[in-house]
Structure formats: structure tokens, C-alpha cells
Design a protein around this motif. Structure first.
Motif, PDB file in Angstrom:
ATOM      1  N   SER A   1      -6.164   9.132   6.919  1.00 18.85           N
ATOM      2  CA  SER A   1      -6.398   9.107   8.378  1.00 18.85           C
ATOM      3  C   SER A   1      -5.566   8.036   9.086  1.00 18.85           C
ATOM      4  O   SER A   1      -5.138   8.237  10.218  1.00 18.85           O
ATOM      5  N   LEU A   2      -5.335   6.918   8.436  1.00 20.76           N
ATOM      6  CA  LEU A   2      -4.488   5.873   9.029  1.00 20.76           C
ATOM      7  C   LEU A   2      -3.025   6.079   8.625  1.00 20.76           C
ATOM      8  O   LEU A   2      -2.122   5.908   9.443  1.00 20.76           O
ATOM      9  N   GLU A   3      -2.828   6.469   7.380  1.00 18.81           N
ATOM     10  CA  GLU A   3      -1.456   6.592   6.856  1.00 18.81           C
ATOM     11  C   GLU A   3      -0.586   7.544   7.678  1.00 18.81           C
ATOM     12  O   GLU A   3       0.574   7.241   7.968  1.00 18.81           O
ATOM     13  N   VAL A   4      -1.135   8.703   8.063  1.00 18.68           N
ATOM     14  CA  VAL A   4      -0.287   9.696   8.742  1.00 18.68           C
ATOM     15  C   VAL A   4       0.164   9.223  10.131  1.00 18.68           C
ATOM     16  O   VAL A   4       1.140   9.750  10.678  1.00 18.68           O
ATOM     17  N   GLN A   5      -0.518   8.224  10.689  1.00 10.44           N
ATOM     18  CA  GLN A   5      -0.110   7.718  12.011  1.00 10.44           C
ATOM     19  C   GLN A   5       1.127   6.820  11.920  1.00 10.44           C
ATOM     20  O   GLN A   5       1.880   6.690  12.886  1.00 10.44           O
ATOM     21  N   ILE A   6       1.328   6.221  10.751  1.00  7.13           N
ATOM     22  CA  ILE A   6       2.346   5.162  10.663  1.00  7.13           C
ATOM     23  C   ILE A   6       3.779   5.687  10.789  1.00  7.13           C
ATOM     24  O   ILE A   6       4.568   5.134  11.554  1.00  7.13           O
ATOM     25  N   PRO A   7       4.163   6.787  10.113  1.00 11.44           N
ATOM     26  CA  PRO A   7       5.530   7.286  10.335  1.00 11.44           C
ATOM     27  C   PRO A   7       5.795   7.665  11.793  1.00 11.44           C
ATOM     28  O   PRO A   7       6.908   7.460  12.304  1.00 11.44           O
TER      29      PRO A   7
ATOM     30  N   ARG B   1       0.877  -1.175   0.000  1.00  8.92           N
ATOM     31  CA  ARG B   1       0.000   0.000   0.000  1.00  8.92           C
ATOM     32  C   ARG B   1       0.911   1.220   0.000  1.00  8.92           C
ATOM     33  O   ARG B   1       1.560   1.537   0.985  1.00  8.92           O
ATOM     34  N   LYS B   2       0.994   1.858  -1.151  1.00  8.37           N
ATOM     35  CA  LYS B   2       1.885   3.014  -1.331  1.00  8.37           C
ATOM     36  C   LYS B   2       1.327   4.233  -0.593  1.00  8.37           C
ATOM     37  O   LYS B   2       0.108   4.394  -0.502  1.00  8.37           O
ATOM     38  N   PRO B   3       2.193   5.108  -0.098  1.00 10.90           N
ATOM     39  CA  PRO B   3       1.691   6.310   0.572  1.00 10.90           C
ATOM     40  C   PRO B   3       0.949   7.224  -0.414  1.00 10.90           C
ATOM     41  O   PRO B   3       1.373   7.360  -1.561  1.00 10.90           O
ATOM     42  N   VAL B   4      -0.157   7.812   0.036  1.00  9.90           N
ATOM     43  CA  VAL B   4      -0.894   8.736  -0.837  1.00  9.90           C
ATOM     44  C   VAL B   4      -0.714  10.205  -0.426  1.00  9.90           C
ATOM     45  O   VAL B   4      -1.016  11.095  -1.203  1.00  9.90           O
ATOM     46  N   VAL B   5      -0.228  10.449   0.802  1.00 12.21           N
ATOM     47  CA  VAL B   5      -0.056  11.851   1.209  1.00 12.21           C
ATOM     48  C   VAL B   5       1.375  12.209   1.622  1.00 12.21           C
ATOM     49  O   VAL B   5       1.616  13.266   2.203  1.00 12.21           O
ATOM     50  N   ALA B   6       2.338  11.330   1.315  1.00  6.91           N
ATOM     51  CA  ALA B   6       3.747  11.686   1.556  1.00  6.91           C
ATOM     52  C   ALA B   6       4.079  12.876   0.659  1.00  6.91           C
ATOM     53  O   ALA B   6       3.655  12.929  -0.496  1.00  6.91           O
ATOM     54  N   GLY B   7       4.798  13.849   1.184  1.00 10.12           N
ATOM     55  CA  GLY B   7       5.094  15.054   0.415  1.00 10.12           C
ATOM     56  C   GLY B   7       3.998  16.103   0.523  1.00 10.12           C
ATOM     57  O   GLY B   7       4.170  17.221   0.053  1.00 10.12           O
ATOM     58  N   GLN B   8       2.854  15.736   1.152  1.00  9.22           N
ATOM     59  CA  GLN B   8       1.786  16.716   1.394  1.00  9.22           C
ATOM     60  C   GLN B   8       1.558  16.878   2.894  1.00  9.22           C
ATOM     61  O   GLN B   8       1.849  17.902   3.481  1.00  9.22           O
ATOM     62  N   PHE B   9       1.045  15.819   3.522  1.00 11.23           N
ATOM     63  CA  PHE B   9       0.745  15.877   4.955  1.00 11.23           C
ATOM     64  C   PHE B   9       2.018  15.748   5.801  1.00 11.23           C
ATOM     65  O   PHE B   9       2.055  16.180   6.939  1.00 11.23           O
ATOM     66  N   TYR B  10       3.009  15.112   5.231  1.00  7.39           N
ATOM     67  CA  TYR B  10       4.308  14.965   5.909  1.00  7.39           C
ATOM     68  C   TYR B  10       5.375  14.856   4.820  1.00  7.39           C
ATOM     69  O   TYR B  10       5.056  14.516   3.671  1.00  7.39           O
ATOM     70  N   PRO B  11       6.649  15.130   5.163  1.00  6.97           N
ATOM     71  CA  PRO B  11       7.689  15.132   4.125  1.00  6.97           C
ATOM     72  C   PRO B  11       7.833  13.775   3.434  1.00  6.97           C
ATOM     73  O   PRO B  11       7.615  12.730   4.046  1.00  6.97           O
ATOM     74  N   GLY B  12       8.229  13.824   2.169  1.00  9.90           N
ATOM     75  CA  GLY B  12       8.303  12.618   1.350  1.00  9.90           C
ATOM     76  C   GLY B  12       9.630  11.887   1.391  1.00  9.90           C
ATOM     77  O   GLY B  12       9.765  10.820   0.808  1.00  9.90           O
ATOM     78  N   THR B  13      10.645  12.451   2.073  1.00  6.48           N
ATOM     79  CA  THR B  13      11.926  11.746   2.164  1.00  6.48           C
ATOM     80  C   THR B  13      12.236  11.409   3.620  1.00  6.48           C
ATOM     81  O   THR B  13      11.795  12.100   4.540  1.00  6.48           O
ATOM     82  N   LYS B  14      13.012  10.355   3.792  1.00  4.63           N
ATOM     83  CA  LYS B  14      13.318   9.836   5.134  1.00  4.63           C
ATOM     84  C   LYS B  14      13.940  10.913   6.032  1.00  4.63           C
ATOM     85  O   LYS B  14      13.478  11.146   7.150  1.00  4.63           O
ATOM     86  N   ASN B  15      14.977  11.589   5.518  1.00  5.17           N
ATOM     87  CA  ASN B  15      15.678  12.583   6.354  1.00  5.17           C
ATOM     88  C   ASN B  15      14.774  13.731   6.770  1.00  5.17           C
ATOM     89  O   ASN B  15      14.743  14.123   7.936  1.00  5.17           O
ATOM     90  N   GLU B  16      14.040  14.258   5.805  1.00  2.00           N
ATOM     91  CA  GLU B  16      13.143  15.393   6.116  1.00  2.00           C
ATOM     92  C   GLU B  16      12.025  14.970   7.066  1.00  2.00           C
ATOM     93  O   GLU B  16      11.622  15.738   7.932  1.00  2.00           O
ATOM     94  N   LEU B  17      11.556  13.738   6.901  1.00  2.00           N
ATOM     95  CA  LEU B  17      10.483  13.237   7.754  1.00  2.00           C
ATOM     96  C   LEU B  17      10.980  13.076   9.194  1.00  2.00           C
ATOM     97  O   LEU B  17      10.311  13.478  10.151  1.00  2.00           O
ATOM     98  N   GLU B  18      12.185  12.515   9.342  1.00  2.00           N
ATOM     99  CA  GLU B  18      12.760  12.371  10.692  1.00  2.00           C
ATOM    100  C   GLU B  18      12.961  13.732  11.344  1.00  2.00           C
ATOM    101  O   GLU B  18      12.675  13.921  12.529  1.00  2.00           O
TER     102      GLU B  18
END
Length: 275
Positions: free
Chosen positions: A133-139, A3-20
Motif C-alpha cells: 500500500s505504501l510501496e506502490v506510491q513511491i515510484p 527496504r527492498k521492493p516486494v511488488v516490483a514486477g507485479q503491481f508495477y514493472p520491475g525495471t527502470k525503463n519499463e516503469l518510466e
């Protein structure tokens, strides 16, 4: 399937470093939990917001910080189906959810079990295809939990009290069998003036902390509180109560207006733990 992310780069950053970096920023934010130490107590479940991290991340981190030392094998995440696609209530099997921090496996055995246990929960990938709604909780979970865990994603299109009771009881059954954390993904009031949002949400949070699901639904309807994931909150409240929780505790409440400064039209965010 993945299940690929649908809001990476929108609701949260799309790269590992920026997300951390973003999650670290949320923890240290003035509305975040900072470095406070966690009590050694049994936590049955949490409520977390699901907006863009820049708005609701600091509040969400309070809930995740509270469970960061709990090492659950399974995290059951419930949230509303904003797009209304697919089934009334759906989980999925044979899948992994991908985020910039890596893959998390769905507990297919638990998903199959809960679908058998509940009158309403069906197995349907499509229901999960668009929603955040579920995806943003996972990172957040990947970042805050030090152990490897599986997830049981449950998305609700029908959020009635009857449904919440059925789903909540089924979730409690699954949670009994292994070390489990239950997460309700919901924002509170939507697009109201800041002080009004605060007062609406205060009224709705009261019955949540009392773990009174009927009163929660009554306040929701009477005051017309626009909390989007009310069925997820109701289900988790019922499940946690069944497992032995006696009260909810408000860890943090803020609105997008508090965080960003524009108070004319805000969304409310609450972090709550059930103990």
C-alpha cells in the motif's frame, strides 16, 4: 537498512525503463490527467489508489500531477496493513526504500518525533515488510516530483476512528515543521458489480470532500463500503483540516471495470486533493 521492493514486477514493472514507460502511459491514458496544467493553490494532502498500475495508475496520476510542482521536502504516506503483521500503527527509522527508480530515504528524525507525538505509532520495520500500500506510491512520487524528498511511511493495522484522530493530529504536528505533502493510500469498493461500486463510492466520497470524518465513518459502517484504507483516509482528512484545508476536491474516479472492461466484479479508485 534497505527496504527492498516486494511488488516490483507485479503491481508495477520491475525495471527502470519499463516503469518510466508505464507511468507515462498512465498519465496519457484516457482515465489519466494528460497534459493538463495545474492550478497554483495550496494542497495539503491527496488520496491515491494502490492497485496494480494497469488498473489504478491512470487515476493515481491525477493526484500526483496535482502536486507535481509543490517540491515537498517530506512526503508522509499512510496506508492499510493488508497482511495484519506487526504493530497496530508503525513507522520506521534508519531506512531507505528501494524501487527500480532508485532509493528514497526515510526521515528518521520525523519518524522518531511522530512516534513520541502519537499514543499509537511505534517504530517497527517488520510491519512494513510485506505490504504494497505504501510501496506502490513511491515510484509515482519519484517520477512526478522533480526535487529530492524524504518519506515518512506509516502503516495502519488498526483503522478505528480513535486511531485516525490520534494519527491525524500527530501527522499535522510533523507537517507544520517543514514543507510536507500528506498521502492517503486507499482503494474504494472491492469486488462488487460496477454500477453498485460507483454508487457506494459516491456516498463515501461525499463526506471526504466535506472533510467530515465522523460522517465518513458512519457511511462506511452503514453502507458497508469495502474501502481498504479507510483509517489512512480518516487520518489524512484530520491532518489536512488541522493544517488549514477547507475541502476535498475529486480529481478523478474510475473502477477496474471502467479501465479494463470487465464490469462484473470491480475495485473502485479515487483521486482526491485537500485544499
Amino acid at each position: 537498512m534497505i527496504r527492498k521492493p516486494v511488488v516490483a514486477g507485479q503491481f508495477y514493472p520491475g525495471t527502470k525503463n519499463e516503469l518510466e514507460e508505464m507511468i507515462d502511459y498512465c498519465v496519457q491514458h484516457k482515465y489519466g490527467p494528460g497534459n493538463q496544467t495545474q492550478k497554483d493553490e495550496e494542497i495539503y494532502g491527496i488520496i491515491c489508489p494502490h492497485a496494480g498500475y494497469v488498473y489504478s495508475g491512470p487515476t493515481a496520476c491525477h493526484s500526483y500531477k496535482a502536486i507535481s510542482s509543490k517540491n515537498p521536502e517530506l512526503v508522509i504516506i499512510l496506508g492499510p496493513n493488508h497482511f495484519g503483521v506487526g504493530k497496530d500503527v508503525a513507522t520506521m527509522t534508519n531506512a531507505q526504500w528501494e524501487t527500480p527508480l532508485g532509493l528514497v530515504e526515510v526521515d528518521s528524525e520525523a519518524a522518531q518525533k511522530i512516534a513520541n507525538e502519537s499514543e499509537y505509532i511505534e517504530i517497527d520495520e517488520f510491519s512494513h515488510s510485506k505490504d504494497h500500500s505504501l510501496e506502490v506510491q513511491i515510484p509515482m512520487l519519484q517520477s512526478m516530483l522533480s526535487n529530492k524528498f524524504k518519506i515518512l511511511p506509516i502503516i495502519l493495522r488498526d483503522q478505528s476512528l480513535e486511531m485516525a484522530k490520534d494519527v491525524g493530529n500527530a501527522v499535522a504536528q510533523i507537517a507544520k515543521s517543514k514543507n510536507t505533502m500528506i498521502v492517503a493510500s486507499s482503494d474504494f469498493t472491492h469486488y462488487e458489480e460496477n454500477s453498485f461500486a460507483h454508487s457506494q463510492d459516491k456516498s463515501l466520497i461525499e463526506p471526504i470532500l466535506e472533510m467530515n470524518v465522523e460522517k465518513f465513518y458512519n457511511v462506511l459502517i452503514e453502507k458497508r463500503v469495502t474501502a481498504c484504507g479507510y483509517g489512512a483516509i480518516g487520518s489524512v482528512l484530520i491532518a489536512c483540516k488541522k493544517l488549514g484545508a477547507t475541502k476535498g476536491e475529486l480529481l478523478s474516479y474510475s473502477t477496474s471495470g471502467d479501465v479494463m472492461g470487465d464490469t462484473s466484479s470491480v475495485v473502485g479508485y479515487g483521486a482526491i486533493k485537500f485544499i
